[in-house]
Design an enzyme around this catalytic site. Structure first.
Site, PDB file in Angstrom:
ATOM      1  N   SER A   1     -52.739 -24.261  35.671  1.00 21.42           N
ATOM      2  CA  SER A   1     -52.985 -25.494  34.933  1.00 21.42           C
ATOM      3  C   SER A   1     -54.498 -25.720  34.842  1.00 21.42           C
ATOM      4  O   SER A   1     -55.211 -24.885  34.299  1.00 21.42           O
ATOM      5  CB  SER A   1     -52.252 -26.658  35.605  1.00 21.42           C
ATOM      6  OG  SER A   1     -52.196 -27.775  34.757  1.00 21.42           O
TER       7      SER A   1
ATOM      8  N   ASP B   1     -43.738 -26.220  27.850  1.00 20.68           N
ATOM      9  CA  ASP B   1     -44.699 -26.880  28.738  1.00 20.68           C
ATOM     10  C   ASP B   1     -45.245 -28.142  28.075  1.00 20.68           C
ATOM     11  O   ASP B   1     -45.760 -28.093  26.960  1.00 20.68           O
ATOM     12  CB  ASP B   1     -45.848 -25.922  29.055  1.00 20.68           C
ATOM     13  CG  ASP B   1     -46.674 -26.369  30.246  1.00 20.68           C
ATOM     14  OD1 ASP B   1     -46.809 -27.586  30.457  1.00 20.68           O
ATOM     15  OD2 ASP B   1     -47.184 -25.497  30.958  1.00 20.68           O
TER      16      ASP B   1
ATOM     17  N   HIS C   1     -43.863 -26.540  32.404  1.00 15.19           N
ATOM     18  CA  HIS C   1     -45.040 -26.451  33.257  1.00 15.19           C
ATOM     19  C   HIS C   1     -44.716 -26.023  34.687  1.00 15.19           C
ATOM     20  O   HIS C   1     -45.471 -25.278  35.295  1.00 15.19           O
ATOM     21  CB  HIS C   1     -45.742 -27.810  33.271  1.00 15.19           C
ATOM     22  CG  HIS C   1     -47.166 -27.754  33.718  1.00 15.19           C
ATOM     23  ND1 HIS C   1     -48.149 -27.109  33.009  1.00 15.19           N
ATOM     24  CD2 HIS C   1     -47.789 -28.262  34.821  1.00 15.19           C
ATOM     25  CE1 HIS C   1     -49.310 -27.234  33.625  1.00 15.19           C
ATOM     26  NE2 HIS C   1     -49.115 -27.922  34.731  1.00 15.19           N
TER      27      HIS C   1
END
Length: 718
Positions: free
Chosen positions: A570, A655, A690
């Site tokens: 991330s 995501d 995610h």
């Protein structure tokens, strides 16, 4: 995109040559001779602040913008998946071995430590061979009959992804509100279950954050409603059971699109709080829980660059704030006079101690603190104001207040872990100061922590700042530069990457790897200033800290460039992208998971989830100064014709935090620009988002792929 891929073997360097010189890059790898996917070129100009930039891969945003009408995007991602599968095909047996090895350490039939709330003991339990869990409770005693409130194993059937968000039982213990996400975009459908009959009520509320808060009447809930496009939390709504969702009243609407909002209830059950907060400022509203149709009152109007949060005691409110207190302090106010002029200091600000939060009890207050990079818990007696700290012996560890929903309890439930100590749950009697180990994560297969060593060392950054590094390795490692080392970091949002145990990591350590965490600026390990020095116009400190930590580990002979690897996800994926641009020869391989690598374009597009919420983290590129600084480090903007390390990049099509097109564009541009024979692999999960897979075993397949990639680069065999 359909290309004929021929298979052959290319041996880049002989194993013997690498063994003779461990400072050389480990190009001992036999990779299939496969044609790499080539992304289409479609020119797209970005013009802002007098700067014109061509973005030939901008079209990859089409799936996000157009959904099904984006066949080229899906074909490209599938081609990349096929290429990754071919390049890693020879490791598939090893991946299966690793998967079974890691899965074999997990106790499949297990149960969490029950916690008491409102007369019931709540716990989760798992069954052998099942991916999910069951949410259970017992009334009054652990010897009572079990009630299975939610059988998630059963509920998840037929879904590639299934996650619960929020779990809230009504004050009378008869109803359960919970959220369900089956897409992996953190957008939940709220449902209500009658716990007496087992039936679902007709109430069904879409596009929520997952949680719900009950008023005292057992008929009213408050919840957070999300924008269907940006996924921003925009409104707090009130719903009465049995009524239509369209009739739900909006009790609060946030006008500042840089803020997140949420709703919660005080532990003593007296108040409902609405919280609105961004990176720099926040605001709280409150309402008596027994007056659900009343109007929420502003606790203290938001103040410029001041954060505050509120907890309720029986006779006063406590406020944790950074108002003229960078590392936060605790104030108190009367229940009927809550604005700032009525605040009085309760716990003073300390420049060397960060106050991260407080847990309130009827007779005690537990303060979560951080000093010199380590977490601690302070126990304060509310009657005589005496205070003591808990003590821990390991060089690097993590301690935290756990589930403590019972306001009248004299027992603190806390968690403890380290890089060698499995996750442990303790009960601590705040009166007698006695602690009881309630459960320690059981690692099947005979794990012995004495076979491993953990260290905490300090690396000097280029500006003289000392940066902590936590390490773990199996005893017997020789510090001569020959050991492979995986360096992990995050470095954003003030999120501290504290050392914790991972049973799957044993598979890495037992094969000779050192694992290290660089506690770089941008996190909050060393206090609030640590965060301030790693965001906005100081963001580059995050990247140079990581590079300096890697170089320090090399200088200290923990590893060498031939054996140094980096990993981040991330915003930590942004870190990976930045450091391979800035110091490409320092790493033999890099793993970038769901990486935020197209910073400028994402922060210019307000339709993308999280963009406006994060202007105070990264800057707003509509401002020229922020644009130029952001462009100077954004990984996608700074790709050059040079050799890059071997790369494994992962993402998820659904995501919601970092959209799939960022890593896809990045990989396409890297392939078209870089020189050298290092491989770049992109794996897109077409079902998840995610957080990856939702089952408790499926995620291990991704870990197995990651480890197999590292082992392949190191020449480590099954």
């Amino acid at each position: 995109m359909n290309r004929k891929i021929s298979i052959g073997l290319i041996v880049l360097l002989s194993i013997s040559a690498c063994k003779q010189n461990n400072t050389m890059k480990n190009e001992v790898v036999a990779w299939p001779d496969a044609s790499t996917p080539i992304a289409k070129i479609k020119n797209h100009e970005r013009v802002i602040h007098g700067d014109t930039v061509n973005d030939p891969y901008y079209w990859m945003i089409d799936y996000f913008k157009k959904g099904a009408d984006s066949a080229d995007v899906v074909k490209y991602l599938e081609a990349e998946n096929e290429y990754t599968a071919i390049m890693m095909k020879d490791t598939e047996p090893f991946q299966e071995t690793l998967f079974q090895e890691m899965k074999g350490r997990i106790k499949e039939k297990d149960e969490s430590v029950p916690y008491l709330k409102n007369g019931y003991y709540y716990y989760n339990r798992t069954e052998e061979g099942k991916q999910y869990y069951k949410v259970c409770r017992k009334k009054g005693s652990l010897d009572a009959a079990e009630e299975v409130l939610l059988d998630v194993d059963q509920l998840a059937q037929g879904h590639a992804y299934y996650a619960l968000g929020g779990f809230s039982v009504s004050p009378d213990n008869k109803l359960l509100a919970y959220g369900v996400d089956t897409v992996s975009r953190r957008e939940y459908v709220l449902q209500i279950k009658n716990l007496e009959t087992g039936e679902l009520l007709t109430d069904r509320i879409a596009r929520t954050s997952g949680g719900a808060v009950w008023a005292s009447d057992n008929q009213t809930i408050f919840y957070t409603s999300k924008n269907p496009v940006t996924l921003l939390s925009e409104k707090i709504k009130r719903h009465r059971l049995g009524t239509k969702e369209t009739d739900d009243a909006v009790v609060y609407e946030e006008k500042d699109n840089t803020n997140y909002i949420g709703v919660d209830k005080s532990k003593n059950g007296e108040y409902i709080f609405i919280y609105s907060g961004g990176t720099l400022s926040s605001e709280t509203r409150y309402l008596k829980a027994d007056n659900p149709t009343g109007s929420f009152q502003v606790f203290q109007p938001r103040m410029k660059e001041v954060l505050y949060s509120v907890v309720a005691l029986a006779d006063r409110f406590l406020i944790v704030t950074n108002d003229q207190a960078q590392n936060f302090k605790v104030m108190e106010s009367p229940l009927d006079k809550t604005t700032k002029e009525n605040w009085k200091e309760y716990i003073a600000h300390r420049p060397d101690v960060l106050i991260e939060g407080v847990d309130e009890f009827e007779k005690f207050l537990v303060i979560s603190e951080r000093k010199a990079g380590l977490t601690n818990l302070a126990i304060r007696n509310l009657s005589d104001q005496s205070q003591h700290y808990m003590e821990f012996d390991e060089a690097a560890y993590t301690v935290y207040a756990s589930a403590n929903p019972e306001y009248h309890s004299e027992v603190l439930r806390y968690g403890y872990t380290s890089l060698v100590t499995p996750s442990s749950t303790f009960d601590y009697n705040m009166v007698s100061k006695e602690k009881t180990l309630m459960k320690q994560q059981e690692v099947l297969g005979g794990y012995d922590l004495k076979k491993y060593t953990t260290e905490r060392i300090m690396a000097k950054a280029k500006d003289g700042t000392l940066v902590p590094i936590s390490l773990v390795y199996k005893n017997g490692i020789t510090k001569d530069g020959s050991a492979p080392l995986l360096l992990y970091a995050y470095g954003s949002y003030g999120s501290s990457m504290d050392p914790s145990f991972s049973s799957s990591r044993i598979s890495l350590l037992d094969r000779g790897f050192i694992f290290a965490i660089a506690h770089i600026r941008g996190g909050e390990e060393m206090g609030r200033q640590w965060y301030e020095d790693g965001k906005m116009m100081k963001k580059i400190n995050t990247f140079t800290d990581f590079i300096d930590c890697g170089q320090f580990l090399i200088d200290q002979k923990y590893t060498s460039p031939a054996h140094l690897y980096a990993q981040g996800g991330s915003a930590g994926g942004l870190l990976m992208g930045a450091v391979i641009n800035m110091a490409p020869t320092l790493w033999n391989g890099v793993i970038a998971q769901v990486p935020f690598v197209d910073v400028v374009n994402t922060m210019l597009d307000e339709s993308i989830p999280l963009t406006t919420n994060e202007y105070d983290e990264w800057g707003n590129p509509n401002n020229k100064e922020a644009y130029e600084y952001m462009k100077s480090y954004s990984p996608y903007e700074n790709i050059e014709a040079k050799e890059y390390p071997n790369l494994l990049v992962t993402t998820g099509l659904h995501d919601s935090q970092v959209q799939y097109f960022e890593p896809a564009k990045w990989v396409a541009k890297l392939r078209a620009t870089k020189i050298g024979k290092q491989v770049i692999l992109l794996k897109t999960d077409m079902d998840y988002g995610h957080g990856g897979a939702s089952g408790r075993f499926d995620y291990l397949k991704d870990v197995a792929l990651t480890y197999a990639f590292l082992f392949k680069l190191e020449g480590i065999q099954p």
